[in-house]
Scaffold this active site. Structure first.
Site, mmCIF file in Angstrom:
data_model
loop_
_atom_site.group_PDB
_atom_site.id
_atom_site.type_symbol
_atom_site.label_atom_id
_atom_site.label_comp_id
_atom_site.label_asym_id
_atom_site.label_seq_id
_atom_site.Cartn_x
_atom_site.Cartn_y
_atom_site.Cartn_z
ATOM 1 N N GLU A 117 2.853 10.857 -7.015
ATOM 2 C CA GLU A 117 3.593 10.360 -5.858
ATOM 3 C C GLU A 117 5.107 10.488 -6.045
ATOM 4 O O GLU A 117 5.879 9.885 -5.288
ATOM 5 C CB GLU A 117 3.233 8.890 -5.580
ATOM 6 C CG GLU A 117 1.770 8.626 -5.304
ATOM 7 C CD GLU A 117 1.263 9.282 -4.028
ATOM 8 O OE1 GLU A 117 2.083 9.878 -3.309
ATOM 9 O OE2 GLU A 117 0.057 9.199 -3.773
ATOM 10 N N HIS A 141 4.877 1.344 -6.042
ATOM 11 C CA HIS A 141 3.703 1.586 -5.199
ATOM 12 C C HIS A 141 2.475 0.989 -5.867
ATOM 13 O O HIS A 141 2.267 1.155 -7.071
ATOM 14 C CB HIS A 141 3.492 3.084 -4.996
ATOM 15 C CG HIS A 141 2.173 3.441 -4.377
ATOM 16 N ND1 HIS A 141 1.758 2.943 -3.159
ATOM 17 C CD2 HIS A 141 1.167 4.238 -4.806
ATOM 18 C CE1 HIS A 141 0.569 3.431 -2.863
ATOM 19 N NE2 HIS A 141 0.180 4.212 -3.855
ATOM 20 N N HIS A 143 -1.805 -0.809 -4.978
ATOM 21 C CA HIS A 143 -2.936 -0.976 -4.070
ATOM 22 C C HIS A 143 -3.214 -2.471 -3.889
ATOM 23 O O HIS A 143 -4.231 -2.989 -4.353
ATOM 24 C CB HIS A 143 -4.159 -0.248 -4.620
ATOM 25 C CG HIS A 143 -3.936 1.210 -4.851
ATOM 26 N ND1 HIS A 143 -4.734 1.976 -5.676
ATOM 27 C CD2 HIS A 143 -2.989 2.056 -4.356
ATOM 28 C CE1 HIS A 143 -4.287 3.224 -5.684
ATOM 29 N NE2 HIS A 143 -3.234 3.297 -4.894
ATOM 30 N N HIS A 212 -4.657 2.536 2.065
ATOM 31 C CA HIS A 212 -4.286 3.068 0.749
ATOM 32 C C HIS A 212 -3.481 2.070 -0.076
ATOM 33 O O HIS A 212 -3.885 1.714 -1.174
ATOM 34 C CB HIS A 212 -3.499 4.371 0.932
ATOM 35 C CG HIS A 212 -3.095 5.029 -0.348
ATOM 36 N ND1 HIS A 212 -2.918 6.387 -0.469
ATOM 37 C CD2 HIS A 212 -2.800 4.534 -1.580
ATOM 38 C CE1 HIS A 212 -2.563 6.691 -1.703
ATOM 39 N NE2 HIS A 212 -2.475 5.572 -2.402
#
EC number: 4.1.2.19
Length: 272
Positions: A117, A141, A143, A212
């Site tokens: 990413e 980032h 989840h 996501h």
């Protein structure tokens, strides 16, 4: 002699990634973190950098980040293992002078590359440097379970999701008055999702990727972690409220305005 493993930025990444794993936000190799470093941060450790660092080309234009250093998590690396072997799971990279790629200066001792990413991270760093006047140095980032769950049941509209999160916890308007950006499902790891994320990051410190995960930013690892943690706690409350049949009462618009006035924040347009 100083050792880079003991530096504030490596130790900070160890703590952040382990805390994220303990939260259940980063199963297996899920999630990624990047921290923009200043020259003063790395100057004492340059003797530990590779003499012939690997160069990796990228397809994006990152000239705005030329010669900048970052510490990032590695692709395919498990967050639960960063605390065990940071030299294998983390990397210090330096963007080249042309902004066409980067050098791996330290870390990833067993091979590999930074997070897949990275396109979203670098484009978001470019935007947040402009928006914050250089203060924001972290892109995170993960989840986050309840935030992801909400993308299946709420309208994928930034104003709708922002309002719902604000209503679930009084502190949310104060912590993220600029609200939450939202993207539809997109293929991860591609330039397109990187550019789309950066576009949302120009307006919001949090960006939800439907089905996501979430991207967060801030000046420090603690700030970015705390931002996501606050939003995720609110999402958890909302999941419970919805499971109990929905709201019977909530914070009202005029009360939000009083809250904003008390803490000197300007709420995102169109939410109140």
């Amino acid at each position: 002699m100083q050792n880079i493993i003991n530096s504030w930025f490596v130790q900070g990444m160890i703590k952040a990634t382990y805390d994220m794993w303990l939260k259940g936000w980063d199963e297996r190799n899920g999630g990624n973190v990047s921290l923009r470093l200043l020259d003063d941060d790395v100057v004492s450790y340059k003797d530990e950098f590779y003499q012939n660092p690997r160069h990796v080309e990228i397809t994006q234009n990152i000239t705005a980040l030329a010669n900048q250093y970052f510490i990032v998590t590695g692709s395919g690396k498990f967050f639960r293992n960063v605390i065990i072997d940071p030299a294998d799971t983390l990397a210090v990279i330096k963007v080249d002078e042309q902004g066409k790629g980067y050098y791996i200066m330290w870390g990833l001792v067993n091979g590999g590359v930074p997070t897949s990413e990275l396109p979203a991270h670098l484009q978001s760093h470019i935007v947040r440097m402009k928006v914050s006047g250089g203060k924001d140095r972290v892109i995170m980032h993960c989840h986050a379970t309840n935030l992801i769950a909400l993308t299946y049941v709420l309208e994928l509209d930034p104003k709708v999701i922002t309002r719902e999160l604000w209503e679930m916890s009084t502190e949310c308007l104060v912590v993220f008055p600029d609200g939450v950006g939202v993207l539809p499902w997109m293929t991860p790891g591609k330039d397109e999702i990187g550019y789309a994320t950066a576009q949302e990051m120009a307006q919001h410190p949090l960006v939800l990727w439907a089905f996501h995960g979430v991207f967060g930013t801030g000046p420090t690892l603690d700030d970015a972690f705390g931002l996501i943690d606050t939003a995720e706690k609110s999402a958890e409350i909302l999941v419970k409220v919805l499971s109990m049949g929905g709201k019977r009462q909530t914070i009202q618009t005029d009360e939000f305005k009083l809250l904003a006035e008390r803490f000197g924040v300007t709420p995102m347009d169109g939410v109140l």
